[in-house]
Design an enzyme around this catalytic site. Structure first.
Site, PDB file in Angstrom:
ATOM      1  N   TYR A   1      -9.965   3.992  -4.300  1.00  0.00           N
ATOM      2  CA  TYR A   1      -8.634   3.998  -3.684  1.00  0.00           C
ATOM      3  C   TYR A   1      -8.639   2.987  -2.529  1.00  0.00           C
ATOM      4  O   TYR A   1      -9.611   2.885  -1.779  1.00  0.00           O
ATOM      5  CB  TYR A   1      -8.335   5.406  -3.174  1.00  0.00           C
ATOM      6  CG  TYR A   1      -6.975   5.618  -2.537  1.00  0.00           C
ATOM      7  CD1 TYR A   1      -5.954   6.249  -3.240  1.00  0.00           C
ATOM      8  CD2 TYR A   1      -6.724   5.230  -1.228  1.00  0.00           C
ATOM      9  CE1 TYR A   1      -4.710   6.478  -2.655  1.00  0.00           C
ATOM     10  CE2 TYR A   1      -5.493   5.447  -0.633  1.00  0.00           C
ATOM     11  CZ  TYR A   1      -4.488   6.078  -1.351  1.00  0.00           C
ATOM     12  OH  TYR A   1      -3.270   6.295  -0.763  1.00  0.00           O
TER      13      TYR A   1
ATOM     14  N   CYS B   1      -0.217   6.641 -31.015  1.00  0.00           N
ATOM     15  CA  CYS B   1       0.991   7.472 -31.069  1.00  0.00           C
ATOM     16  C   CYS B   1       0.536   8.921 -30.897  1.00  0.00           C
ATOM     17  O   CYS B   1      -0.657   9.208 -30.868  1.00  0.00           O
ATOM     18  CB  CYS B   1       1.753   7.286 -32.386  1.00  0.00           C
ATOM     19  SG  CYS B   1       0.919   7.985 -33.831  1.00  0.00           S
TER      20      CYS B   1
ATOM     21  N   ASN C   1       0.840  -1.188   0.000  1.00  0.00           N
ATOM     22  CA  ASN C   1       0.000   0.000   0.000  1.00  0.00           C
ATOM     23  C   ASN C   1       0.879   1.243   0.000  1.00  0.00           C
ATOM     24  O   ASN C   1       1.800   1.370   0.813  1.00  0.00           O
ATOM     25  CB  ASN C   1      -0.908  -0.002   1.232  1.00  0.00           C
ATOM     26  CG  ASN C   1      -2.030   1.013   1.096  1.00  0.00           C
ATOM     27  OD1 ASN C   1      -1.793   2.216   1.107  1.00  0.00           O
ATOM     28  ND2 ASN C   1      -3.262   0.528   0.952  1.00  0.00           N
ATOM     29  N   ALA C   2       0.595   2.158  -0.931  1.00  0.00           N
ATOM     30  CA  ALA C   2       1.406   3.364  -1.057  1.00  0.00           C
ATOM     31  C   ALA C   2       1.432   4.172   0.238  1.00  0.00           C
ATOM     32  O   ALA C   2       2.431   4.824   0.554  1.00  0.00           O
ATOM     33  CB  ALA C   2       0.876   4.229  -2.203  1.00  0.00           C
TER      34      ALA C   2
ATOM     35  N   GLY D   1     -10.454  11.648 -15.322  1.00  0.00           N
ATOM     36  CA  GLY D   1      -9.510  11.160 -14.329  1.00  0.00           C
ATOM     37  C   GLY D   1      -9.441  11.999 -13.069  1.00  0.00           C
ATOM     38  O   GLY D   1      -8.783  11.603 -12.102  1.00  0.00           O
TER      39      GLY D   1
ATOM     40  N   ALA E   1      -7.226   7.999  -7.019  1.00  0.00           N
ATOM     41  CA  ALA E   1      -7.524   8.911  -5.911  1.00  0.00           C
ATOM     42  C   ALA E   1      -8.683   9.855  -6.229  1.00  0.00           C
ATOM     43  O   ALA E   1      -9.293  10.418  -5.316  1.00  0.00           O
ATOM     44  CB  ALA E   1      -6.270   9.718  -5.555  1.00  0.00           C
TER      45      ALA E   1
END
Length: 557
Positions: free
Chosen positions: A273, A414, A243-244, A496, A267
């Site tokens: 999260y 790309c 876990n971060a 996001g 997050a």
């Protein structure tokens, strides 16, 4: 979720040249909708979740089936309207009109709050579409890979005055649909990367696919591998089960300072999260007591971000990957801004990507509806042949061919700029017309692009003229692509960054090999990046002003 309507077998898009819809535009939409839910592409296809925490393709399984049925019946002069993952209207339009118009998650501004949206979602009135999930143009981890690659390449040049990250140690977290691009993006830039992920199965999947080199549950082992590779200037990616919120503080405690630190956990969506604790028990808590779960999440974010700031003070180059981690930490009480009101560490667009946006550069992706990887190989060859002067592009294509797995319908991405996108679209259409490519090709992009998003903590952070929160550009982008004949268009809220923080427009156009399609391809693929140049020129960026003059983008005097 109307599970009784869920197909019994894994969903995989049809391949080949046999149509089940009335034209290739609608057929392409059907196949891309189904491809988004391919088990090789989506992170939780059984829940309609594609990536980005809770980003879905349809509101529930009943509405998914209704969308499929509507697409199969749609005529070539009709448009299907999708409201937050639900088909709501079929209207007679015309042959050049988009076959599908999608709007996801959009809320009246004063009501654009997470708790209001959650209520609408829970009672079946709305759906979170993230970016490419709800607009049916997701292509798996590769979709995020090249933008992540470009970010780390620009970071190497700006922060270290180097062409690559050779001999540098990157620390990050999150290996979901977006975050799992990070390991390969760093090793393609010749660096070493430790990626922390709480869900073991996600690391296992990416190791199998080739996106990550090694996996361990031991921090000591991971550090040994990383530091050995760093000292030998060898690229290496390690997925660490952990876990971060625990690993980042532990590294700070040990006085281990990575060269670069970022994060791509979900997050933006606190319910996605993973806080500290047993993952299975936490999943149960989230269903049983959302408030208690949220409190644990905010505690974890505080610990993670405080550790980032501590390591930044010791010399690490830190940046936000566009997942709203900074503002969540700020909401939880962490001091995140300097005396001028700027975040202690910047977002990746303002730090590294904006000069590319000023040139109209951004993500350009294509998907072979034939299902044959040879079609992608031939288009790769065409990119290399037609843009030999773009060394970065050629290098990317060669690396992607070697290292990037083709999952679901074969696809490639790309970054191309103004003029080059239209040129490549016409080349692809000609290849289909001549039979070099076996079937029509879907051309699109993420909503993350130079002129399509308004996101003050990501794409439009720190705009030169202070227009970070002005969303008119996204709406104009949406309208222009519809007017010019895109195959389908979308306008969404959240992306996001989460509810209340972003508005963004998406487009897709199908190259079907006909001469008639050439004009639509040229119009859409010119106007779309042209909006990016116009938006940045209006904000006063000299690079965009010069690009407009040099490329013939008309800015009224």
């Amino acid at each position: 979720m109307f599970y009784e309507s869920r197909p019994q077998t894994p969903i995989r898009a049809p391949r080949g040249t046999t149509l089940v819809c009335n034209d290739w535009d609608t057929e392409a939409a059907l196949r891309m909708l189904m491809n988004s839910l391919d088990p090789d592409v989506a992170i939780q296809p059984e829940e309609l979740i594609v990536y980005g925490g809770a980003g879905r393709t349809a509101r529930n399984w009943k509405e998914y089936q209704r969308i499929v049925n509507a697409l199969k019946a749609l005529k070539s002069d009709e448009t299907l309207c999708i409201q937050s993952g639900k088909p709501v209207y079929v209207v007679r339009t015309h042959a050049w009109a988009p076959r599908i118009v999608i709007a996801n998650s959009n809320m009246v501004p004063a009501w654009a709050k997470q708790e209001v949206f959650d209520t609408c979602d829970e009672v079946g009135l709305a759906m979170y579409g993230q970016m490419a999930a709800g607009s049916w143009i997701h292509i798996g981890t590769q979709g995020a890979l090249q933008g992540t690659y470009e970010t780390f390449a620009a970071l190497a040049r700006k922060a270290f005055d180097a062409e690559t990250l050779k001999g540098k140690f990157v620390l990050t977290a999150g290996m979901g649909g977006m975050g799992s691009a990070q390991p390969l993006a760093v090793t393609m830039n010749e660096g070493t990367i430790l990626c922390v992920e709480a869900r073991k199965e996600r690391i296992e999947k990416k190791v199998r696919e080739g996106y990550c080199d090694k996996m361990t549950s031991s921090l000591d082992d991971a550090l040994q591998w990383i530091l050995d590779a760093k000292s030998q200037h060898q690229p290496l990616s390690v997925g660490l089960v952990g876990n971060a919120a625990e690993i980042y503080p532990e590294l700070a405690k040990r006085d281990i300072v990575p060269d670069v630190i970022t994060d791509q956990t979900p997050a933006h969506d606190l319910m996605s999260y993973v806080p500290v604790g047993d993952v299975q028990e936490l999943d149960k808590l989230r269903e049983r007591n959302k408030r208690a779960y949220k409190e644990k999440v905010l505690d974890a974010i505080v610990d993670q971000v405080k550790a980032i700031l501590e390591m930044q003070r010791k010399g690490a180059v830190c940046f936000d990957s566009g997942n709203n981690l900074r503002s969540q930490a700020e909401m939880a009480g962490v001091s995140m801004r300097d005396a001028d009101g700027r975040y202690w560490y910047p977002g990746f667009v303002s730090a590294f990507i904006r000069p590319l946006f000023c040139q109209g550069k951004g993500p350009f992706r294509w998907v072979a509806l034939s299902g044959d990887a040879v079609d992608i190989e031939k288009i790769d060859d065409a990119v290399i042949k037609n843009f030999p002067e773009d060394a970065s592009l050629v290098r990317w294509i060669k690396l992607a061919r070697e290292k990037v797995p083709l999952l679901g319908l074969p696809a490639r991405i790309c970054w191309l700029g103004y003029g080059d996108r239209a040129k490549m679209g016409l080349i692809i259409n000609d290849m289909i017309r001549k039979g070099v490519v076996k079937a029509p090709v879907v051309i699109g992009r993420d909503h993350f692009d130079c002129g399509s998003a308004a996101s003050p903590y990501c794409e439009t952070e720190g705009m030169k003229d202070g227009s970070d929160a002005v969303a008119d550009w996204s709406l104009i982008n949406f309208a222009l692509n519809a007017i010019n004949g895109a195959s389908w268009v979308s306008f969404q809220h959240g992306g996001g960054m989460g509810i209340g923080n972003s508005l963004h427009a998406g487009m897709v156009i199908v190259a079907d090999g006909t001469k008639e399609r050439d004009e639509r391809l040229e119009r859409v693929l010119t106007a779309d990046p042209g909006m990016g140049i116009a938006r940045h020129a209006d904000a006063g960026y000299e690079g965009a002003i010069q690009a407009a003059r040099g490329k013939g983008v008309v800015i009224p005097e």
